[in-house]
Write a protein that holds these residues in place. Structure first.
Motif, PDB file in Angstrom:
ATOM      1  N   THR A   1      22.678 -56.169  40.133  1.00 28.53           N
ATOM      2  CA  THR A   1      21.923 -57.270  40.724  1.00 28.53           C
ATOM      3  C   THR A   1      22.856 -58.259  41.416  1.00 28.53           C
ATOM      4  OG1 THR A   1      20.170 -57.081  39.061  1.00 28.53           O
ATOM      5  CG2 THR A   1      20.341 -59.179  40.231  1.00 28.53           C
ATOM      6  N   TYR A   2      23.968 -58.581  40.760  1.00 31.86           N
ATOM      7  CA  TYR A   2      24.936 -59.521  41.338  1.00 31.86           C
ATOM      8  C   TYR A   2      25.606 -58.938  42.582  1.00 31.86           C
ATOM      9  CZ  TYR A   2      25.318 -63.367  37.935  1.00 31.86           C
ATOM     10  OH  TYR A   2      25.094 -64.490  37.179  1.00 31.86           O
ATOM     11  N   CYS A   3      25.887 -57.654  42.540  1.00 28.97           N
ATOM     12  CA  CYS A   3      26.733 -57.059  43.581  1.00 28.97           C
ATOM     13  C   CYS A   3      25.975 -56.621  44.824  1.00 28.97           C
ATOM     14  CB  CYS A   3      27.488 -55.856  43.007  1.00 28.97           C
ATOM     15  SG  CYS A   3      28.782 -56.303  41.826  1.00 28.97           S
TER      16      CYS A   3
ATOM     17  N   VAL B   1      33.206 -59.212  37.617  1.00 33.24           N
ATOM     18  CA  VAL B   1      33.297 -58.191  38.666  1.00 33.24           C
ATOM     19  C   VAL B   1      33.473 -58.851  40.028  1.00 33.24           C
ATOM     20  CG1 VAL B   1      31.995 -56.408  39.890  1.00 33.24           C
ATOM     21  CG2 VAL B   1      32.029 -56.431  37.391  1.00 33.24           C
ATOM     22  N   LEU B   2      32.677 -59.884  40.296  1.00 36.29           N
ATOM     23  CA  LEU B   2      32.809 -60.589  41.578  1.00 36.29           C
ATOM     24  C   LEU B   2      34.173 -61.277  41.683  1.00 36.29           C
ATOM     25  CD1 LEU B   2      29.283 -62.216  42.072  1.00 36.29           C
ATOM     26  CD2 LEU B   2      30.147 -60.017  42.915  1.00 36.29           C
TER      27      LEU B   2
ATOM     28  N   ARG C   1      40.472 -58.845  47.037  1.00 40.37           N
ATOM     29  CA  ARG C   1      39.924 -58.730  48.387  1.00 40.37           C
ATOM     30  C   ARG C   1      39.453 -57.299  48.662  1.00 40.37           C
ATOM     31  NH1 ARG C   1      41.118 -63.410  51.172  1.00 40.37           N
ATOM     32  NH2 ARG C   1      42.815 -64.676  50.317  1.00 40.37           N
ATOM     33  N   ARG C   2      38.855 -56.709  47.634  1.00 42.89           N
ATOM     34  CA  ARG C   2      38.300 -55.360  47.755  1.00 42.89           C
ATOM     35  C   ARG C   2      36.825 -55.399  47.361  1.00 42.89           C
ATOM     36  NH1 ARG C   2      43.122 -51.902  44.677  1.00 42.89           N
ATOM     37  NH2 ARG C   2      44.837 -52.524  46.075  1.00 42.89           N
ATOM     38  N   GLN C   3      36.085 -54.354  47.748  1.00 43.66           N
ATOM     39  CA  GLN C   3      34.636 -54.377  47.573  1.00 43.66           C
ATOM     40  C   GLN C   3      34.098 -53.145  46.838  1.00 43.66           C
ATOM     41  OE1 GLN C   3      34.094 -57.721  48.206  1.00 43.66           O
ATOM     42  NE2 GLN C   3      32.173 -57.103  49.161  1.00 43.66           N
TER      43      GLN C   3
ATOM     44  N   GLY D   1      27.528 -56.821  48.829  1.00 43.90           N
ATOM     45  CA  GLY D   1      28.052 -55.621  49.467  1.00 43.90           C
ATOM     46  C   GLY D   1      29.115 -54.911  48.653  1.00 43.90           C
ATOM     47  N   VAL D   2      29.100 -55.111  47.329  1.00 45.15           N
ATOM     48  CA  VAL D   2      30.088 -54.473  46.452  1.00 45.15           C
ATOM     49  C   VAL D   2      29.559 -53.124  45.988  1.00 45.15           C
ATOM     50  CG1 VAL D   2      31.365 -54.653  44.290  1.00 45.15           C
ATOM     51  CG2 VAL D   2      30.949 -56.703  45.673  1.00 45.15           C
TER      52      VAL D   2
END
Length: 441
Positions: A177-179, A149-150, A157-159, A183-184
């Motif tokens: 947890t990762y995002c 996902v990251l 270059r999108r969130q 700021g995703v």
């Protein structure tokens, strides 16, 4: 600082400690831990009295005896951890000392065996998923998907990402947890509504194949939906299912991850497992973890090396593509041995056994009064059964007959129980389950 190369412990004198504390503006060692509440600082350990090695073995043996080994009776529990047959050659090879003592292969001249194993592993995973490149492995399926996902966010270059609600709940939690620190934004929506949720701000569409409830979602449709708005399709796929199903790469997936446990790794109470990660060639420089390449030395001999190392601990942390700076190398070896031993035809045979046995069980259970199959469409080895009462009650009565039932998924399906049937379940096992359900309806 006093150094003592005869010892594994390097002490500091009181004067040296005071000098170090002064350099960072502190007056005592306790100041280093000031952020930890007093109630949690230096708690009493309350350790039991010491025991001899013989006493410890007996105590641990008694504790282990309280467990129910999967082989002691029929098991129909899956939901991300699966009971598959592991050929004896897997353990025989992976427990050789040459592999057990190998770790980080930064010096290729003394790590050719480990590097070649990882290269073969990458090749097999790429082929299995229908992708162009794979890495050396991740921690597990959940972290692989979160890293994907990251990666989709970096590439586009999108969130913002759209995640199907049929992705495993635990995987969705790891993604969150990762995002959260990145700021995703994460939108979890029903698979049927993904098309309406994807916009020009979407970095990726995330799906599972087969999904958590056993079904096979339309990956081709999801790929088209994602690509129409410039997003990537990210898929978490069961590697063993690829023995008979069309791989995600064949549907146009951009990043494919998975849990390697089904291919040569025992359930082991939920871990340690092996994360799989593959992608299209064009995104290789954004792929996390390490990558092994094959080259030739000055004498024309084949050699293996770590390559494209603009990742993890090799560069500045803020520029790294991942904070995962190692991989489950021993279990990557186990999966490599498993896939090599099974071969293309063996893997297909195992997948087909899972498929046909699961459909035999589903058909038999659907014929029982009070039971139903709330989902339509194809499935692989898992399916949801609607029970006449709470699954917890059904499972307790099954356990009285030494049958390990399924996972309670009543939060999604009324009295729903997720059952899994693999090649380890004989026809007699399935018939015992059906008879038990019939008797306890």
């Amino acid at each position: 600082m006093v150094t003592n190369f005869q010892s594994h412990y390097i002490p500091n004198t009181i004067a040296e400690q005071d000098e170090l504390l002064s350099a960072v503006g502190l007056s005592s060692v306790d100041d280093l831990f000031a952020d930890i509440p007093d109630d949690y600082r230096n708690p009493p350990l309350r350790l039991p009295d010491p025991m001899s090695e013989l006493e410890i073995q007996r105590e641990l043996g008694a504790m282990a005896g309280r467990n129910r080994p999967l082989a002691s009776g029929p098991s129909f529990l899956g939901a991300g951890s699966y009971y598959h047959f592991i050929p004896s050659i897997v353990k025989a090879v992976m427990t050789r000392g040459e592999f057990l003592t190998a770790y980080t292969p930064y010096q290729p001249e003394v790590s050719q065996g480990t590097l070649q194993v990882i290269f073969e592993f990458q090749t097999m995973i790429s082929s299995l998923y229908g992708m162009e490149v794979a890495n050396a492995g991740m921690y597990d399926g959940a972290t692989s998907l979160a890293e994907a996902v990251l990666m989709a966010c970096r590439v586009t270059r999108r969130q913002q990402v759209v995640v199907s609600d049929t992705v495993a709940p635990a995987y969705r939690q790891v993604i969150a947890t990762y995002c959260q620190a990145q700021g995703v934004a994460i939108d979890i929506v029903p698979t049927a509504d993904i098309g309406a949720s994807v916009t020009e701000a979407t970095a990726g569409v995330v799906a599972q194949y087969p999904n958590f409830y056993g079904g096979l979602d339309d990956l081709a449709g999801l790929a088209a939906t994602a690509h129409d708005d410039g997003a990537l399709l990210v898929v978490s796929a069961d590697p063993l299912a690829m023995g008979m199903l069309k791989p995600p790469g064949g549907f146009g997936a951009d990043i494919v991850t998975g849990e390697g446990q089904p291919i040569g790794i025992p359930p082991s109470f939920g871990g340690p497992y092996l994360g799989l990660f593959s992608c299209k060639q064009q995104y290789i420089r954004q792929m996390p973890s390490r990558l092994v390449g094959r080259t030739t030395d000055t004498q024309g001999r084949t050699g293996y090396v770590l390559t494209l190392q603009t990742r993890e601990q090799h560069i500045r942390r803020e520029r790294a593509t991942s904070n995962i700076c190692t991989n489950e190398a021993l279990y990557a070896l186990a999966s490599t041995i498993y896939l090599a031993a099974m071969g293309r035809h063996g893997l297909r045979q195992v997948a087909e056994l899972c498929y046909h046995k699961a459909h035999y069980a589903a058909s038999a259970i659907a014929g029982l009064d009070g039971y139903s199959l709330p989902q339509s469409g194809e499935f692989f080895q898992e399916f949801v059964v609607g029970c006449p009462e709470a699954p917890a009650k059904v499972n307790r009565r099954l356990m009285e007959r030494n049958i390990l039932g399924g996972l309670d998924v009543s939060d999604r399906f009324e009295n729903g129980m997720l059952l899994c049937v693999t090649e380890m379940n004989s026809r007699e096992d399935i018939d015992l389950l059906v008879d038990a359900l019939r008797a306890e309806k």
